[in-house]
Design an enzyme around this catalytic site. Sequence first.
Site, PDB file in Angstrom:
ATOM      1  N   LYS A   1       0.838  -1.203   0.000  1.00  0.00           N
ATOM      2  CA  LYS A   1       0.000   0.000   0.000  1.00  0.00           C
ATOM      3  C   LYS A   1       0.875   1.256   0.000  1.00  0.00           C
ATOM      4  O   LYS A   1       0.600   2.219  -0.717  1.00  0.00           O
ATOM      5  CB  LYS A   1      -0.928   0.004   1.231  1.00  0.00           C
TER       6      LYS A   1
ATOM      7  N   ASP B   1     -11.303   3.069   4.062  1.00  0.00           N
ATOM      8  CA  ASP B   1     -11.683   1.656   3.952  1.00  0.00           C
ATOM      9  C   ASP B   1     -13.204   1.500   3.943  1.00  0.00           C
ATOM     10  O   ASP B   1     -13.716   0.429   3.608  1.00  0.00           O
ATOM     11  CB  ASP B   1     -11.136   0.891   5.175  1.00  0.00           C
TER      12      ASP B   1
ATOM     13  N   GLN C   1      -4.647  -1.694   9.538  1.00  0.00           N
ATOM     14  CA  GLN C   1      -4.563  -3.027   8.931  1.00  0.00           C
ATOM     15  C   GLN C   1      -5.177  -4.073   9.869  1.00  0.00           C
ATOM     16  O   GLN C   1      -4.799  -4.167  11.036  1.00  0.00           O
ATOM     17  CB  GLN C   1      -3.083  -3.361   8.645  1.00  0.00           C
TER      18      GLN C   1
END
Length: 298
Positions: free
Chosen positions: A54, A121, A98
Amino acid sequence: MTAERIDGKAFAAGLRERVGEFAVSFEQAAGRKAGLAVVLVGEDPASQVYVRSKGKACLAANMASFEHKLGDDTSREELLGVIDKLNADDAVDGILVQLPLPDHLDEQEVIARISPDKDVDGFHVINAGRLSVGQSGFVPCTPLGCMMLLADRLGDLSGLEAVVIGRSNIVGKPMAQLLLDANATVTIAHSRTKDLKSVVKRADIVVAAVGRPEMVGKDWLKDGATVIDVGINRLPPEEGKEKGKLVGDVDYGEASEVAAAITPVPGGVGPMTIAVLLRNTMVAAHRNAGVALEEGAL
Ligand code: NDP
């Protein structure tokens, strides 16, 4: 019929390039780069790989990347403190924690602490709520990536029968909502669904998000169906090999004989997830900095 391979890798590369172009004009308008902060707690090797990729993808798209690596023993207060700082930091447009987190940390509490305006997200309940009532917010990256592939391939989805297998908050449910918003007739199947095979067989669009290697075979599919395989499953290694093969939830070889189009694993949905994360961060940056971005431009 031999199904067309839906090349998610190529589509994702195109999206990343477009995001990179928007990143340049954003920087000119805002006087700073768009920034994504990724928080990693613990040493999980797969998570470390995701976080690294990422970060690299951000830099390649002319965006700033901030990595916060915290130890396995990070306390709840420390982690929430890091999120509070990132929420208040004007250089940070998107925050991604994460998952999975170590067991002593409550994922829901942590996600709820992220500002909904930086929740790229799309996991915050505010963004889930916005999606369910049709307001603009952040949509989880994987299902949004699947929708982009479907829209590119099929155009108008109105009236099509769609079956989503899997009802998780991060894939199945938002996927079903997006299909509904696109006027498909949607069924959500799960582990308690009776006669799953015949439910899937009526679908023009099948989205498999289960986590069971090659579960969907050719006799599950209607002729000419479009199949989006979200599953990522590693098979046990063959003799003499260190790692097993990656497969989806759909038996690609079998499904190819019946479907009109199908995403491969790897190279289908997977690359879309990071590309959409960059896209969401770019949208967040424009909103946070008050720089205009035409609806649907990205
Ligand atoms: P979850 O484990 O959270 O959800 C799995 C869903 O599948 C559940 O709703 C479960 O039903 C359902 N299910 C399990 N077994 C069966 C069965 N035998 N028949 C029908 N339904 C079943 O997984 P995720 O949604 O997080 O992920 C799904 C897959 O997608 C995984 O392989 C994951 O690795 C992959 N993934 C890929 C991403 C990408 O970028 N390509 C991103 C995210 C996930 P129930 O609710 O009844 O238990």
